[in-house]
Design a protein around this motif. Structure first.
Motif, PDB file in Angstrom:
ATOM      1  N   ALA A  14       0.819  -1.217   0.000  1.00 34.20           N
ATOM      2  CA  ALA A  14       0.000   0.000   0.000  1.00 34.20           C
ATOM      3  C   ALA A  14       0.852   1.266   0.000  1.00 34.20           C
ATOM      4  N   ALA A  15       2.057   1.206   0.544  1.00 36.18           N
ATOM      5  CA  ALA A  15       2.919   2.391   0.625  1.00 36.18           C
ATOM      6  C   ALA A  15       3.501   2.778  -0.726  1.00 36.18           C
ATOM      7  N   VAL A  16       3.401   1.888  -1.712  1.00 35.52           N
ATOM      8  CA  VAL A  16       3.930   2.203  -3.044  1.00 35.52           C
ATOM      9  C   VAL A  16       2.849   1.994  -4.100  1.00 35.52           C
ATOM     10  N   ARG A  17       1.678   2.513  -3.825  1.00 26.92           N
ATOM     11  CA  ARG A  17       0.606   2.487  -4.816  1.00 26.92           C
ATOM     12  C   ARG A  17      -0.068   3.848  -4.832  1.00 26.92           C
ATOM     13  N   SER A  18      -0.677   4.181  -5.956  1.00 29.24           N
ATOM     14  CA  SER A  18      -1.481   5.400  -6.053  1.00 29.24           C
ATOM     15  C   SER A  18      -2.941   5.011  -6.012  1.00 29.24           C
ATOM     16  N   VAL A  19      -3.761   5.875  -5.460  1.00 31.57           N
ATOM     17  CA  VAL A  19      -5.196   5.623  -5.446  1.00 31.57           C
ATOM     18  C   VAL A  19      -5.708   5.750  -6.874  1.00 31.57           C
ATOM     19  N   GLY A  20      -6.417   4.758  -7.362  1.00 26.39           N
ATOM     20  CA  GLY A  20      -6.908   4.825  -8.725  1.00 26.39           C
ATOM     21  C   GLY A  20      -7.828   3.673  -9.059  1.00 26.39           C
ATOM     22  N   THR A  21      -7.534   2.514  -8.495  1.00 21.19           N
ATOM     23  CA  THR A  21      -8.389   1.345  -8.721  1.00 21.19           C
ATOM     24  C   THR A  21      -8.666   0.668  -7.389  1.00 21.19           C
ATOM     25  N   ASN A  22      -9.866   0.155  -7.250  1.00 21.10           N
ATOM     26  CA  ASN A  22     -10.226  -0.559  -6.032  1.00 21.10           C
ATOM     27  C   ASN A  22      -9.771  -2.003  -6.125  1.00 21.10           C
ATOM     28  N   VAL A  23      -9.057  -2.462  -5.118  1.00 15.38           N
ATOM     29  CA  VAL A  23      -8.602  -3.855  -5.063  1.00 15.38           C
ATOM     30  C   VAL A  23      -8.972  -4.434  -3.702  1.00 15.38           C
ATOM     31  N   LYS A  24      -9.194  -5.750  -3.683  1.00 21.31           N
ATOM     32  CA  LYS A  24      -9.570  -6.408  -2.434  1.00 21.31           C
ATOM     33  C   LYS A  24      -8.408  -6.443  -1.451  1.00 21.31           C
ATOM     34  N   SER A  25      -7.196  -6.568  -1.970  1.00 19.80           N
ATOM     35  CA  SER A  25      -6.017  -6.663  -1.109  1.00 19.80           C
ATOM     36  C   SER A  25      -4.848  -5.952  -1.776  1.00 19.80           C
ATOM     37  N   THR A  26      -3.994  -5.344  -0.962  1.00 16.16           N
ATOM     38  CA  THR A  26      -2.783  -4.715  -1.482  1.00 16.16           C
ATOM     39  C   THR A  26      -1.548  -5.584  -1.216  1.00 16.16           C
ATOM     40  N   VAL A  27      -1.771  -6.826  -0.836  1.00 20.71           N
ATOM     41  CA  VAL A  27      -0.673  -7.774  -0.624  1.00 20.71           C
ATOM     42  C   VAL A  27      -0.302  -8.422  -1.957  1.00 20.71           C
ATOM     43  N   ARG A  28       0.981  -8.405  -2.276  1.00 17.70           N
ATOM     44  CA  ARG A  28       1.492  -9.028  -3.487  1.00 17.70           C
ATOM     45  C   ARG A  28       2.812  -9.723  -3.159  1.00 17.70           C
ATOM     46  N   THR A  29       3.249 -10.591  -4.065  1.00 18.06           N
ATOM     47  CA  THR A  29       4.545 -11.248  -3.921  1.00 18.06           C
ATOM     48  C   THR A  29       5.459 -10.803  -5.050  1.00 18.06           C
ATOM     49  N   ILE A  30       6.596 -10.206  -4.679  1.00 21.14           N
ATOM     50  CA  ILE A  30       7.619  -9.843  -5.661  1.00 21.14           C
ATOM     51  C   ILE A  30       8.688 -10.927  -5.643  1.00 21.14           C
ATOM     52  N   TYR A  31       8.905 -11.544  -6.801  1.00 20.35           N
ATOM     53  CA  TYR A  31       9.860 -12.651  -6.915  1.00 20.35           C
ATOM     54  C   TYR A  31      11.286 -12.140  -7.073  1.00 20.35           C
ATOM     55  N   TYR A  32      11.458 -11.054  -7.792  1.00 24.39           N
ATOM     56  CA  TYR A  32      12.764 -10.395  -7.847  1.00 24.39           C
ATOM     57  C   TYR A  32      12.563  -8.923  -8.171  1.00 24.39           C
ATOM     58  N   CYS A  33      13.475  -8.115  -7.640  1.00 23.68           N
ATOM     59  CA  CYS A  33      13.489  -6.674  -7.897  1.00 23.68           C
ATOM     60  C   CYS A  33      14.959  -6.267  -7.890  1.00 23.68           C
ATOM     61  N   ARG A  34      15.506  -6.006  -9.063  1.00 24.57           N
ATOM     62  CA  ARG A  34      16.948  -5.810  -9.205  1.00 24.57           C
ATOM     63  C   ARG A  34      17.247  -4.607 -10.101  1.00 24.57           C
ATOM     64  N   VAL A  35      18.419  -4.023  -9.903  1.00 24.31           N
ATOM     65  CA  VAL A  35      18.872  -2.908 -10.734  1.00 24.31           C
ATOM     66  C   VAL A  35      20.204  -3.284 -11.369  1.00 24.31           C
ATOM     67  N   GLU A  36      20.302  -3.065 -12.677  1.00 19.45           N
ATOM     68  CA  GLU A  36      21.546  -3.307 -13.411  1.00 19.45           C
ATOM     69  C   GLU A  36      21.852  -2.106 -14.291  1.00 19.45           C
ATOM     70  N   ARG A  37      23.139  -1.875 -14.516  1.00 20.40           N
ATOM     71  CA  ARG A  37      23.557  -0.803 -15.418  1.00 20.40           C
ATOM     72  C   ARG A  37      24.081  -1.402 -16.715  1.00 20.40           C
ATOM     73  N   ARG A  38      23.674  -0.796 -17.827  1.00 24.02           N
ATOM     74  CA  ARG A  38      24.216  -1.128 -19.132  1.00 24.02           C
ATOM     75  C   ARG A  38      24.665   0.179 -19.772  1.00 24.02           C
ATOM     76  N   GLY A  39      25.934   0.519 -19.538  1.00 21.16           N
ATOM     77  CA  GLY A  39      26.432   1.807 -20.014  1.00 21.16           C
ATOM     78  C   GLY A  39      25.728   2.942 -19.299  1.00 21.16           C
ATOM     79  N   GLU A  40      25.078   3.806 -20.054  1.00 19.16           N
ATOM     80  CA  GLU A  40      24.372   4.940 -19.453  1.00 19.16           C
ATOM     81  C   GLU A  40      22.918   4.623 -19.136  1.00 19.16           C
ATOM     82  N   LEU A  41      22.505   3.386 -19.392  1.00 20.02           N
ATOM     83  CA  LEU A  41      21.127   2.988 -19.148  1.00 20.02           C
ATOM     84  C   LEU A  41      21.041   2.105 -17.903  1.00 20.02           C
ATOM     85  N   LEU A  42      20.226   2.536 -16.956  1.00 19.30           N
ATOM     86  CA  LEU A  42      19.939   1.738 -15.762  1.00 19.30           C
ATOM     87  C   LEU A  42      18.588   1.063 -15.938  1.00 19.30           C
TER      88      LEU A  42
END
Length: 255
Positions: A154-182
């Protein structure tokens, strides 16, 4: 009646998101118009996700039902002649009657792209978020990993659509650099409205020293949107991968 699944991609700059709108042009409306011309009947599509205005898709799945007997292998070429060049149907398959592009989707991957250079690049306008100050991708990756797991987002969502639950599972969340592109890549079993863009803004806050990566679990526990970072602009966001039980629809398209 046949159930047809399409694998497509689109540049979302000119569109007010995927979903059909009353007054704004959308990807779904544009695609349905082309399909209706090809099939000779009114077509309604179901998409695998509701991408926002200005958001892109390198790999997107939609399905529709039709009485048309057009051979499935001819559908991509036929439809592409009736839709703008910024939407392209890559493949088409006949699928099970109960297949639903969004309901049958197991998980999705979004990629947020940041062009991290002192000088702008015209080829990334509306296609990556221009950020001129040098970013530490190692610190950003550490912050991104804090979002992994099953949490109330819920802390990283904007109000816009009604959902029954704001619980989700994130399997991976990673940052990589490729030259000047992140690239921030996040895969989950579902996403809330503006969730990836808010995660990106929070990771950028960590890079700017406005919070520590280790602060993120407490921010998620609070459910307070004001404690997280801002919502990053839409032009840097892409839907890049989807997963289904029907493996013909899985994967990514190299472009």
């Amino acid at each position: 009646m046949r159930n047809i699944a399409l694998v497509l991609m689109y540049n979302g700059t000119a569109y007010h998101g995927w979903q059909v709108q009353k007054t704004e042009i959308s990807v779904a409306e544009t695609l349905e118009r082309g399909l209706s011309m090809v099939c000779g009947e009114k077509i309604k599509c179901v998409g695998c996700g509701r991408t926002d205005a200005g958001v892109h898709a390198e790999y997107y799945v939609a399905n529709f039902h039709t009485n048309s007997r057009i051979p499935v292998e001819r559908i991509p070429f036929a439809v592409n002649t009736h839709i703008p060049e910024d939407i392209v149907v890559r493949r088409a398959f006949e699928v099970a009657e109960d297949f639903n592009a969004i309901g049958s989707c197991i998980k999705k991957e979004y990629t947020y792209r940041i062009y991290n250079s002192r000088i702008k690049n015209p080829f990334y306008v509306h296609r990556a978020y221009f950020y001129p100050k040098r970013l530490d991708e190692t610190l950003m990756d550490r912050a991104a990993r804090m979002f992994e797991g099953t949490h109330d987002f819920a802390a990283v969502r904007s109000v816009g659509t009604n959902v029954k639950s704001t619980v989700r599972t994130i399997y991976y969340c990673r940052v990589e650099r490729r030259g000047e592109l992140l690239e921030l890549k996040v895969c989950a079993n579902g996403f809330l409205y503006n969730m990836v863009r808010a995660i990106t803004g929070t990771v950028l806050y960590a890079a700017e020293g406005k919070l520590l990566p280790e602060d993120i679990p407490a921010i998620l526990d609070s459910g307070n949107r004001t404690l997280a970072g801002p919502t990053a602009p839409p032009g840097g966001l892409y839907l890049t991968r989807v997963w289904y039980e029907d493996e013909r629809l899985n994967g990514t398209d190299e472009i």
